[in-house]
Design a protein around this motif. Structure first.
Motif, PDB file in Angstrom:
ATOM      1  N   ALA A  51     -15.704  34.933 -29.246  1.00 59.57           N
ATOM      2  CA  ALA A  51     -16.755  35.745 -29.869  1.00 59.57           C
ATOM      3  C   ALA A  51     -17.532  36.501 -28.793  1.00 59.57           C
ATOM      4  O   ALA A  51     -18.668  36.157 -28.455  1.00 59.57           O
ATOM      5  CB  ALA A  51     -17.680  34.870 -30.706  1.00 59.57           C
ATOM      6  N   GLY A  52     -16.910  37.546 -28.264  1.00 58.18           N
ATOM      7  CA  GLY A  52     -17.504  38.307 -27.174  1.00 58.18           C
ATOM      8  C   GLY A  52     -18.490  39.367 -27.615  1.00 58.18           C
ATOM      9  O   GLY A  52     -19.104  40.022 -26.768  1.00 58.18           O
ATOM     10  N   ASP A  53     -18.656  39.573 -28.926  1.00 53.29           N
ATOM     11  CA  ASP A  53     -19.690  40.474 -29.414  1.00 53.29           C
ATOM     12  C   ASP A  53     -20.965  39.660 -29.561  1.00 53.29           C
ATOM     13  O   ASP A  53     -21.237  39.067 -30.609  1.00 53.29           O
ATOM     14  CB  ASP A  53     -19.281  41.088 -30.754  1.00 53.29           C
ATOM     15  N   THR A  54     -21.747  39.640 -28.486  1.00 58.89           N
ATOM     16  CA  THR A  54     -22.946  38.796 -28.462  1.00 58.89           C
ATOM     17  C   THR A  54     -24.222  39.587 -28.744  1.00 58.89           C
ATOM     18  O   THR A  54     -25.314  39.047 -28.651  1.00 58.89           O
ATOM     19  CB  THR A  54     -23.077  38.100 -27.092  1.00 58.89           C
ATOM     20  N   PHE A  55     -24.067  40.869 -29.068  1.00 58.51           N
ATOM     21  CA  PHE A  55     -25.241  41.677 -29.355  1.00 58.51           C
ATOM     22  C   PHE A  55     -25.795  41.402 -30.740  1.00 58.51           C
ATOM     23  O   PHE A  55     -26.978  41.575 -30.985  1.00 58.51           O
ATOM     24  CB  PHE A  55     -24.894  43.177 -29.229  1.00 58.51           C
ATOM     25  N   ARG A  56     -24.925  41.015 -31.666  1.00 55.79           N
ATOM     26  CA  ARG A  56     -25.364  40.817 -33.038  1.00 55.79           C
ATOM     27  C   ARG A  56     -24.968  39.423 -33.511  1.00 55.79           C
ATOM     28  O   ARG A  56     -23.812  39.036 -33.408  1.00 55.79           O
ATOM     29  CB  ARG A  56     -24.703  41.848 -33.968  1.00 55.79           C
ATOM     30  N   ALA A  57     -25.944  38.680 -34.041  1.00 54.36           N
ATOM     31  CA  ALA A  57     -25.630  37.359 -34.587  1.00 54.36           C
ATOM     32  C   ALA A  57     -24.629  37.485 -35.732  1.00 54.36           C
ATOM     33  O   ALA A  57     -23.755  36.630 -35.924  1.00 54.36           O
ATOM     34  CB  ALA A  57     -26.915  36.683 -35.071  1.00 54.36           C
ATOM     35  N   ALA A  58     -24.749  38.563 -36.498  1.00 56.66           N
ATOM     36  CA  ALA A  58     -23.853  38.770 -37.637  1.00 56.66           C
ATOM     37  C   ALA A  58     -22.409  38.891 -37.186  1.00 56.66           C
ATOM     38  O   ALA A  58     -21.487  38.509 -37.921  1.00 56.66           O
ATOM     39  CB  ALA A  58     -24.266  40.013 -38.411  1.00 56.66           C
ATOM     40  N   ALA A  59     -22.202  39.421 -35.969  1.00 56.75           N
ATOM     41  CA  ALA A  59     -20.836  39.586 -35.482  1.00 56.75           C
ATOM     42  C   ALA A  59     -20.157  38.237 -35.290  1.00 56.75           C
ATOM     43  O   ALA A  59     -18.976  38.063 -35.627  1.00 56.75           O
ATOM     44  CB  ALA A  59     -20.834  40.361 -34.170  1.00 56.75           C
ATOM     45  N   VAL A  60     -20.894  37.279 -34.738  1.00 52.30           N
ATOM     46  CA  VAL A  60     -20.344  35.937 -34.543  1.00 52.30           C
ATOM     47  C   VAL A  60     -20.073  35.285 -35.894  1.00 52.30           C
ATOM     48  O   VAL A  60     -19.045  34.627 -36.094  1.00 52.30           O
ATOM     49  CB  VAL A  60     -21.304  35.066 -33.701  1.00 52.30           C
ATOM     50  N   GLN A  61     -20.979  35.489 -36.850  1.00 48.64           N
ATOM     51  CA  GLN A  61     -20.799  34.921 -38.186  1.00 48.64           C
ATOM     52  C   GLN A  61     -19.573  35.519 -38.868  1.00 48.64           C
ATOM     53  O   GLN A  61     -18.782  34.803 -39.502  1.00 48.64           O
ATOM     54  CB  GLN A  61     -22.052  35.178 -39.025  1.00 48.64           C
ATOM     55  N   GLN A  62     -19.406  36.822 -38.744  1.00 46.62           N
ATOM     56  CA  GLN A  62     -18.247  37.481 -39.356  1.00 46.62           C
ATOM     57  C   GLN A  62     -16.944  36.981 -38.744  1.00 46.62           C
ATOM     58  O   GLN A  62     -15.968  36.729 -39.464  1.00 46.62           O
ATOM     59  CB  GLN A  62     -18.356  38.998 -39.180  1.00 46.62           C
TER      60      GLN A  62
END
Length: 306
Positions: free
Chosen positions: A139-150
């Motif tokens: 999960a390298g998209d750490t800018f958005r919490a939603a990205a990790v959730q998705q």
């Protein structure tokens, strides 16, 4: 490409006069080709986002075919157009191969926001698992919490392991830890998500270069695949993104998504003409099975409605 997938592409790109195909017969007056036939075809290609380079290449070839007497009726025009399309598309229809001697195989997925990057990662995980490979998502998209959730939703859906460190974590550290974990577990493939970014955002492009440098401490040849996801509905902007991401980080392949969302299928032609990059996959729909290996022959058939 499956028949189901291809029928969906054909239905979309052949709506009315939106692309090349349904009324190629209108370019003929009786048995003869209309004087303005190539002008009409050129206009359709440009309106379909094929780009000036690809359009010029195709029209010049068809003009030669007409002069040499190879195109005299609608069937011959369809055949000549199909062959001209394949000349552009065949060189970029190169499937992604994962050599058995590279373990873990490290795959970066990048692109601007909204192109379907996370969905593509989930589809790739499903595909690789279906091939019998073990997969770890980073999960390298750490800018958005939603990205990790998705991404976590896709990990659950595909029964795939995921490594994350939460919002605001250092992306390079997350992906490096995932690679180390995969190596320790004997995992076959690491798919690394990266934050969506505009190709004009220099500091974020520099972060991608940093991630590459950090991963290369594990393997100097990593990442083994750098996939850019582009959205077919954005037309010519997809080509601009591909050119600038390639310049910044060195792409090895493309995924073209949302072909079911546009009647302008020509962007693949523009990309194929300008770049020597393989088009690895094309996507239609949101389901895990709606990602297909790009098939030049099948796509050309859809464009000329064969």
């Amino acid at each position: 490409m499956t028949d189901h997938w291809l029928s969906r592409v054909r239905a979309k790109i052949n709506q009315g006069d939106s692309f090349l195909t349904r009324d190629l017969g209108s370019l003929f007056s009786g048995e003869a080709l209309r004087d303005d036939a190539l002008d009409v075809l050129e206009e359709r290609l440009l309106l379909a986002d094929a780009g000036l380079d690809a359009t010029t290449t195709l029209i010049d070839r068809l003009r030669d075919d007409i002069k040499l007497g190879r195109v005299k009726n609608e069937t011959q025009l369809r055949n000549a157009l199909r062959e001209a399309l394949l000349t552009l598309l065949r060189p970029v229809a190169v499937p992604l191969e994962i050599p058995p001697f590279i373990k873990p195989f490290i795959l970066f997925v990048t692109g601007v926001n909204g192109v379907g990057k996370t969905t593509t990662i989930g589809k790739l995980a499903q595909r690789f698992k279906g091939e019998g490979r073990s997969v770890l998502l980073a999960a390298g998209d750490t800018f958005r919490a939603a990205a990790v959730q998705q991404l976590g939703t896709w990990a659950t859906r595909t029964q795939t392991q995921m490594l994350s460190q939460g919002e605001g974590a250092d992306a390079a550290s997350v992906i490096f830890d995932a690679v180390q974990s995969a190596k320790a577990r004997g995992t076959d493939v690491v798919i690394a998500d990266t934050a969506g970014r505009l190709h004009t955002q220099g500091h974020l492009m520099e972060e991608l270069r940093k991630i590459k440098r950090v991963i290369q401490k594990h393997d100097p040849y990593a990442p083994h695949e750098v996939l850019l996801v582009v959205d077919a509905t954005t037309g010519g902007n997809a080509l601009t993104q591909a050119l600038q991401f390639h310049e910044a980080i060195g792409l090895t392949g493309l995924v073209v998504t949302k072909l079911d969302g546009t009647a302008k299928g020509g962007v693949l032609l523009a990309i194929a003409r300008r770049m020597a990059l393989p088009i690895r996959f094309v996507g239609v729909g949101e389901g895990a099975g709606d990602l297909e290996v790009f098939d030049a022959e099948a796509y050309a058939d859809a464009l000329v409605d064969r």
